[in-house]
Write a protein that holds these residues in place. Structure first.
Motif, PDB file in Angstrom:
ATOM      1  N   PRO A  55       0.792  -1.199   0.077  1.00  0.00           N
ATOM      2  CA  PRO A  55      -0.061  -0.080  -0.113  1.00  0.00           C
ATOM      3  C   PRO A  55       0.747   1.486   0.037  1.00  0.00           C
ATOM      4  O   PRO A  55       0.402   2.278  -0.811  1.00  0.00           O
ATOM      5  N   GLN A  56       1.764   1.474   0.742  1.00  0.00           N
ATOM      6  CA  GLN A  56       2.505   2.530   0.990  1.00  0.00           C
ATOM      7  C   GLN A  56       3.377   2.884  -0.293  1.00  0.00           C
ATOM      8  O   GLN A  56       3.422   3.728  -0.953  1.00  0.00           O
ATOM      9  N   PHE A  57       4.012   1.844  -1.041  1.00  0.00           N
ATOM     10  CA  PHE A  57       4.604   1.873  -2.260  1.00  0.00           C
ATOM     11  C   PHE A  57       3.676   2.309  -3.344  1.00  0.00           C
ATOM     12  O   PHE A  57       4.173   3.020  -4.315  1.00  0.00           O
ATOM     13  N   GLY A  58       2.575   1.805  -3.362  1.00  0.00           N
ATOM     14  CA  GLY A  58       1.454   2.212  -4.174  1.00  0.00           C
ATOM     15  C   GLY A  58       1.184   3.468  -4.507  1.00  0.00           C
ATOM     16  O   GLY A  58       1.167   4.277  -5.341  1.00  0.00           O
ATOM     17  N   HIS A  65       3.720   9.418 -10.690  1.00  0.00           N
ATOM     18  CA  HIS A  65       3.601   8.910 -11.927  1.00  0.00           C
ATOM     19  C   HIS A  65       1.904   9.598 -12.324  1.00  0.00           C
ATOM     20  O   HIS A  65       0.978   8.576 -11.592  1.00  0.00           O
ATOM     21  N   GLN A  66       1.550  10.101 -13.052  1.00  0.00           N
ATOM     22  CA  GLN A  66       0.286  10.393 -13.171  1.00  0.00           C
ATOM     23  C   GLN A  66      -0.665   9.637 -14.061  1.00  0.00           C
ATOM     24  O   GLN A  66      -1.615   9.266 -13.774  1.00  0.00           O
ATOM     25  N   HIS A  67       0.215   8.432 -14.687  1.00  0.00           N
ATOM     26  CA  HIS A  67      -0.322   7.414 -15.601  1.00  0.00           C
ATOM     27  C   HIS A  67      -0.408   6.132 -14.627  1.00  0.00           C
ATOM     28  O   HIS A  67      -0.958   5.096 -14.935  1.00  0.00           O
ATOM     29  N   ILE A  68      -0.495   6.304 -13.163  1.00  0.00           N
ATOM     30  CA  ILE A  68      -0.591   5.219 -12.310  1.00  0.00           C
ATOM     31  C   ILE A  68      -1.647   5.571 -11.165  1.00  0.00           C
ATOM     32  O   ILE A  68      -1.546   6.678 -10.857  1.00  0.00           O
ATOM     33  N   VAL A  69      -2.672   4.880 -11.216  1.00  0.00           N
ATOM     34  CA  VAL A  69      -3.858   5.263 -10.437  1.00  0.00           C
ATOM     35  C   VAL A  69      -4.374   4.091  -9.493  1.00  0.00           C
ATOM     36  O   VAL A  69      -3.842   3.158  -9.867  1.00  0.00           O
ATOM     37  N   ALA A  70      -5.204   4.476  -8.550  1.00  0.00           N
ATOM     38  CA  ALA A  70      -5.629   3.186  -7.611  1.00  0.00           C
ATOM     39  C   ALA A  70      -6.188   2.125  -8.663  1.00  0.00           C
ATOM     40  O   ALA A  70      -6.811   2.689  -9.633  1.00  0.00           O
ATOM     41  N   GLY A  71      -6.285   1.159  -8.199  1.00  0.00           N
ATOM     42  CA  GLY A  71      -6.712   0.026  -9.077  1.00  0.00           C
ATOM     43  C   GLY A  71      -8.014   0.012  -9.585  1.00  0.00           C
ATOM     44  O   GLY A  71      -9.009   0.267  -8.967  1.00  0.00           O
ATOM     45  N   TYR A  72      -7.998  -0.130 -11.046  1.00  0.00           N
ATOM     46  CA  TYR A  72      -9.361   0.276 -11.623  1.00  0.00           C
ATOM     47  C   TYR A  72     -10.403  -1.045 -11.170  1.00  0.00           C
ATOM     48  O   TYR A  72      -9.693  -2.100 -11.383  1.00  0.00           O
ATOM     49  N   TYR A  73     -11.425  -0.884 -10.679  1.00  0.00           N
ATOM     50  CA  TYR A  73     -12.412  -2.055 -10.287  1.00  0.00           C
ATOM     51  C   TYR A  73     -11.685  -2.972  -9.416  1.00  0.00           C
ATOM     52  O   TYR A  73     -12.059  -4.275  -9.163  1.00  0.00           O
ATOM     53  N   ASN A  75      -9.532  -3.304  -5.188  1.00  0.00           N
ATOM     54  CA  ASN A  75      -9.241  -2.937  -3.913  1.00  0.00           C
ATOM     55  C   ASN A  75      -8.291  -1.788  -4.172  1.00  0.00           C
ATOM     56  O   ASN A  75      -6.896  -1.752  -4.477  1.00  0.00           O
ATOM     57  N   LYS A  76      -8.575  -0.493  -3.761  1.00  0.00           N
ATOM     58  CA  LYS A  76      -7.765   0.715  -3.948  1.00  0.00           C
ATOM     59  C   LYS A  76      -6.811   0.738  -3.303  1.00  0.00           C
ATOM     60  O   LYS A  76      -5.677   1.517  -3.425  1.00  0.00           O
ATOM     61  N   GLU A  77      -6.541  -0.046  -2.128  1.00  0.00           N
ATOM     62  CA  GLU A  77      -5.472   0.006  -1.253  1.00  0.00           C
ATOM     63  C   GLU A  77      -4.279  -0.703  -1.691  1.00  0.00           C
ATOM     64  O   GLU A  77      -3.087  -0.380  -1.696  1.00  0.00           O
ATOM     65  N   HIS A  78      -4.510  -1.760  -2.194  1.00  0.00           N
ATOM     66  CA  HIS A  78      -3.594  -2.986  -2.649  1.00  0.00           C
ATOM     67  C   HIS A  78      -3.308  -2.997  -4.016  1.00  0.00           C
ATOM     68  O   HIS A  78      -2.462  -3.682  -4.543  1.00  0.00           O
ATOM     69  N   TRP A  79      -4.150  -2.524  -5.046  1.00  0.00           N
ATOM     70  CA  TRP A  79      -4.023  -2.734  -6.369  1.00  0.00           C
ATOM     71  C   TRP A  79      -3.918  -1.196  -6.949  1.00  0.00           C
ATOM     72  O   TRP A  79      -4.627  -0.305  -6.540  1.00  0.00           O
ATOM     73  N   ASN A  80      -3.102  -1.280  -8.084  1.00  0.00           N
ATOM     74  CA  ASN A  80      -2.909  -0.037  -8.929  1.00  0.00           C
ATOM     75  C   ASN A  80      -2.916  -0.351 -10.324  1.00  0.00           C
ATOM     76  O   ASN A  80      -2.520  -1.416 -10.615  1.00  0.00           O
ATOM     77  N   SER A  81      -3.440   0.593 -11.158  1.00  0.00           N
ATOM     78  CA  SER A  81      -3.652   0.320 -12.631  1.00  0.00           C
ATOM     79  C   SER A  81      -2.587   1.306 -13.166  1.00  0.00           C
ATOM     80  O   SER A  81      -2.778   2.365 -12.808  1.00  0.00           O
ATOM     81  N   VAL A  82      -1.894   0.878 -14.167  1.00  0.00           N
ATOM     82  CA  VAL A  82      -1.222   1.597 -14.998  1.00  0.00           C
ATOM     83  C   VAL A  82      -1.412   1.693 -16.443  1.00  0.00           C
ATOM     84  O   VAL A  82      -1.861   0.609 -17.108  1.00  0.00           O
ATOM     85  N   TYR A  83      -2.070   3.131 -16.846  1.00  0.00           N
ATOM     86  CA  TYR A  83      -2.280   3.308 -18.316  1.00  0.00           C
ATOM     87  C   TYR A  83      -1.290   2.950 -19.173  1.00  0.00           C
ATOM     88  O   TYR A  83      -0.246   3.424 -19.151  1.00  0.00           O
TER      89      TYR A  83
END
Length: 119
Positions: A55-58, A65-73, A75-83
């Motif tokens: 979570p802290q690293f995410g 990085h603007q193209h890394i966001v909280a996990g799409y669909y 758990n926003k704490e543990h998952w990250n989405s990269v465009y």
């Protein structure tokens, strides 16, 4: 897609299986039956890959990085989405893939881990 190496990199890890989840219109990368990476699209059909991070690293990555966001669909704490049309450096994305793989691998039973890594 900018990260042509992504599929090969995920599949190069020990014990990885790949499948396509029709209902999600997404490719999943699994270790021991558990997903560590997902490649699909957001609600606007923009290509993304979603990975599990500490979570802290995410949070740090999302701030950097603007193209890394909280996990799409996810758990926003543990998952990250990269465009995948963004400018996240290859080494950062590879580090995220490695972390996700290791995190999911370490969540498996010791017996299952030994089966996968062959130790």
């Amino acid at each position: 897609m900018k990260y042509e190496w992504l599929d090969e990199y995920c599949l190069s890890k020990k014990g990885v299986e790949k499948d396509f989840k029709v209902e999600w219109d997404a490719t999943r990368y699994l270790i021991g039956g558990k997903m560590f990476a997902l490649q699909g699209g957001d609600k606007n059909n923009k290509a993304i890959t979603t990975l599990k991070c500490e979570p802290q690293f995410g949070k740090f990555l999302r701030e950097q990085h603007q193209h890394i966001v909280a996990g799409y669909y996810m758990n926003k704490e543990h998952w990250n989405s990269v465009y995948l049309d963004g400018d996240v450096p290859d080494d950062v994305l590879k580090e995220m893939i490695d972390m996700s793989y290791e995190s999911v691998l370490n969540s498996l039973s010791k017996k299952k881990q030994k089966e996968i890594i062959g130790a």
